[in-house]
Scaffold this active site. Structure first.
Site, PDB file in Angstrom:
ATOM      1  N   GLY A  80      31.785 -28.318   5.228  1.00 23.39           N
ATOM      2  CA  GLY A  80      33.123 -27.898   5.613  1.00 23.39           C
ATOM      3  C   GLY A  80      33.909 -27.525   4.376  1.00 23.39           C
ATOM      4  O   GLY A  80      33.558 -27.926   3.265  1.00 23.39           O
TER       5      GLY A  80
ATOM      6  N   GLN B 228      41.227 -26.263  -0.810  1.00 18.00           N
ATOM      7  CA  GLN B 228      40.121 -26.575  -1.721  1.00 18.00           C
ATOM      8  C   GLN B 228      39.705 -25.375  -2.565  1.00 18.00           C
ATOM      9  O   GLN B 228      38.955 -25.517  -3.520  1.00 18.00           O
ATOM     10  CB  GLN B 228      38.916 -27.102  -0.944  1.00 18.00           C
ATOM     11  CG  GLN B 228      39.151 -28.469  -0.328  1.00 18.00           C
ATOM     12  CD  GLN B 228      37.909 -28.958   0.355  1.00 18.00           C
ATOM     13  OE1 GLN B 228      37.620 -28.581   1.484  1.00 18.00           O
ATOM     14  NE2 GLN B 228      37.152 -29.787  -0.342  1.00 18.00           N
TER      15      GLN B 228
ATOM     16  N   CYS C  80      33.417 -35.316  -0.456  1.00 17.85           N
ATOM     17  CA  CYS C  80      34.312 -34.166  -0.437  1.00 17.85           C
ATOM     18  C   CYS C  80      34.016 -33.315  -1.656  1.00 17.85           C
ATOM     19  O   CYS C  80      33.860 -33.849  -2.766  1.00 17.85           O
ATOM     20  CB  CYS C  80      35.765 -34.654  -0.459  1.00 17.85           C
ATOM     21  SG  CYS C  80      36.983 -33.329  -0.431  1.00 17.85           S
ATOM     22  N   LEU C  81      33.949 -32.004  -1.459  1.00 17.36           N
ATOM     23  CA  LEU C  81      33.662 -31.108  -2.571  1.00 17.36           C
ATOM     24  C   LEU C  81      34.729 -31.198  -3.665  1.00 17.36           C
ATOM     25  O   LEU C  81      34.453 -30.896  -4.823  1.00 17.36           O
ATOM     26  CB  LEU C  81      33.529 -29.660  -2.071  1.00 17.36           C
ATOM     27  CG  LEU C  81      32.342 -29.399  -1.144  1.00 17.36           C
ATOM     28  CD1 LEU C  81      32.384 -27.980  -0.603  1.00 17.36           C
ATOM     29  CD2 LEU C  81      31.027 -29.675  -1.844  1.00 17.36           C
TER      30      LEU C  81
ATOM     31  N   HIS D  85      38.020 -34.191   9.027  1.00 19.78           N
ATOM     32  CA  HIS D  85      38.129 -34.205   7.563  1.00 19.78           C
ATOM     33  C   HIS D  85      38.810 -32.924   7.079  1.00 19.78           C
ATOM     34  O   HIS D  85      39.718 -32.962   6.247  1.00 19.78           O
ATOM     35  CB  HIS D  85      36.729 -34.354   6.951  1.00 19.78           C
ATOM     36  CG  HIS D  85      36.686 -34.334   5.456  1.00 19.78           C
ATOM     37  ND1 HIS D  85      36.415 -35.461   4.713  1.00 19.78           N
ATOM     38  CD2 HIS D  85      36.862 -33.336   4.562  1.00 19.78           C
ATOM     39  CE1 HIS D  85      36.435 -35.145   3.423  1.00 19.78           C
ATOM     40  NE2 HIS D  85      36.699 -33.856   3.309  1.00 19.78           N
ATOM     41  N   GLU D  86      38.381 -31.782   7.615  1.00 22.79           N
ATOM     42  CA  GLU D  86      38.948 -30.499   7.178  1.00 22.79           C
ATOM     43  C   GLU D  86      40.393 -30.325   7.650  1.00 22.79           C
ATOM     44  O   GLU D  86      41.238 -29.823   6.904  1.00 22.79           O
ATOM     45  CB  GLU D  86      38.075 -29.329   7.637  1.00 22.79           C
ATOM     46  CG  GLU D  86      36.667 -29.342   7.081  1.00 22.79           C
ATOM     47  CD  GLU D  86      36.561 -29.574   5.577  1.00 22.79           C
ATOM     48  OE1 GLU D  86      37.462 -29.146   4.815  1.00 22.79           O
ATOM     49  OE2 GLU D  86      35.583 -30.206   5.154  1.00 22.79           O
TER      50      GLU D  86
ATOM     51  N   HIS E  66      42.683 -32.089   5.391  1.00 17.21           N
ATOM     52  CA  HIS E  66      42.989 -31.312   4.177  1.00 17.21           C
ATOM     53  C   HIS E  66      44.211 -30.407   4.383  1.00 17.21           C
ATOM     54  O   HIS E  66      45.032 -30.249   3.481  1.00 17.21           O
ATOM     55  CB  HIS E  66      41.805 -30.424   3.777  1.00 17.21           C
ATOM     56  CG  HIS E  66      40.836 -31.069   2.855  1.00 17.21           C
ATOM     57  ND1 HIS E  66      41.159 -31.519   1.595  1.00 17.21           N
ATOM     58  CD2 HIS E  66      39.509 -31.321   3.007  1.00 17.21           C
ATOM     59  CE1 HIS E  66      40.079 -32.029   1.016  1.00 17.21           C
ATOM     60  NE2 HIS E  66      39.066 -31.926   1.860  1.00 17.21           N
TER      61      HIS E  66
END
Length: 161
Positions: free
Chosen positions: A46, A51, A90-91, A132-133, A136
């Site tokens: 995702g 991000q 998480c990236l 999660h996304e 963000h």
């Protein structure tokens, strides 16, 4: 299509609510395509616009299941139920993983790249990735929900969202 640079924490954009998308145009389509390429390049499941440094309510999820890539523009969670506790990464936090409890089921309302509204339901890992996304987009980081951080030897098979 291009690979974008991932914004790494700490960065102000990761902790602020994003602005709603109002133009469903070629620029939006290009952003979505770039987000997909970036997510794949960095081995994520995702990616949210902040991000990659964009203040916009845009996120994608692809856990490589029958749903394919889910593009969420201006998503809203309209229903949740159940509970699951599993590892998340998480990236924007390379190498950091923790156990997070989230609803096991989520129902959202969002728009696709052409501006068409849709409703989507997910369970399990897909529900986790979607939530999660969307977090963000509201400036909420998974680290605020971690009950316990995980050591390297506990991480076999964990993917970053």
């Amino acid at each position: 299509m291009a690979i974008r640079k991932i914004v790494i924490h700490p960065a102000e954009i990761l902790e602020k609510a994003c602005k709603a998308v109002v133009s469903f145009d070629k620029k939006l389509a290009r952003i979505l395509d770039d987000m997909y390429d970036t997510m794949i390049e960095f081995d994520g499941v995702g990616l949210a616009a902040p991000q990659i440094g964009l203040d916009a309510r845009i996120a994608i999820v692809d856990i490589e299941d029958e749903h394919g890539t889910i593009e969420m523009i201006n998503p809203r969670v309209i229903e949740t139920s159940g509970e699951q506790t599993d590892p998340e990464g998480c990236l924007s936090f390379p190498g950091l993983y923790g156990e997070v409890t989230r609803p096991n089921y989520v129902k959202i309302r969002a728009f696709d790249r052409k501006g068409r509204e849709y409703t989507f339901e997910a369970e399990g890992f897909l529900a986790r990735a979607v939530q999660h996304e969307i977090d963000h987009l509201d400036g909420i980081l998974f680290t605020t929900k971690v009950s316990r951080y995980l050591e390297d030897e506990e991480l076999k098979g964990v993917e970053s969202e």
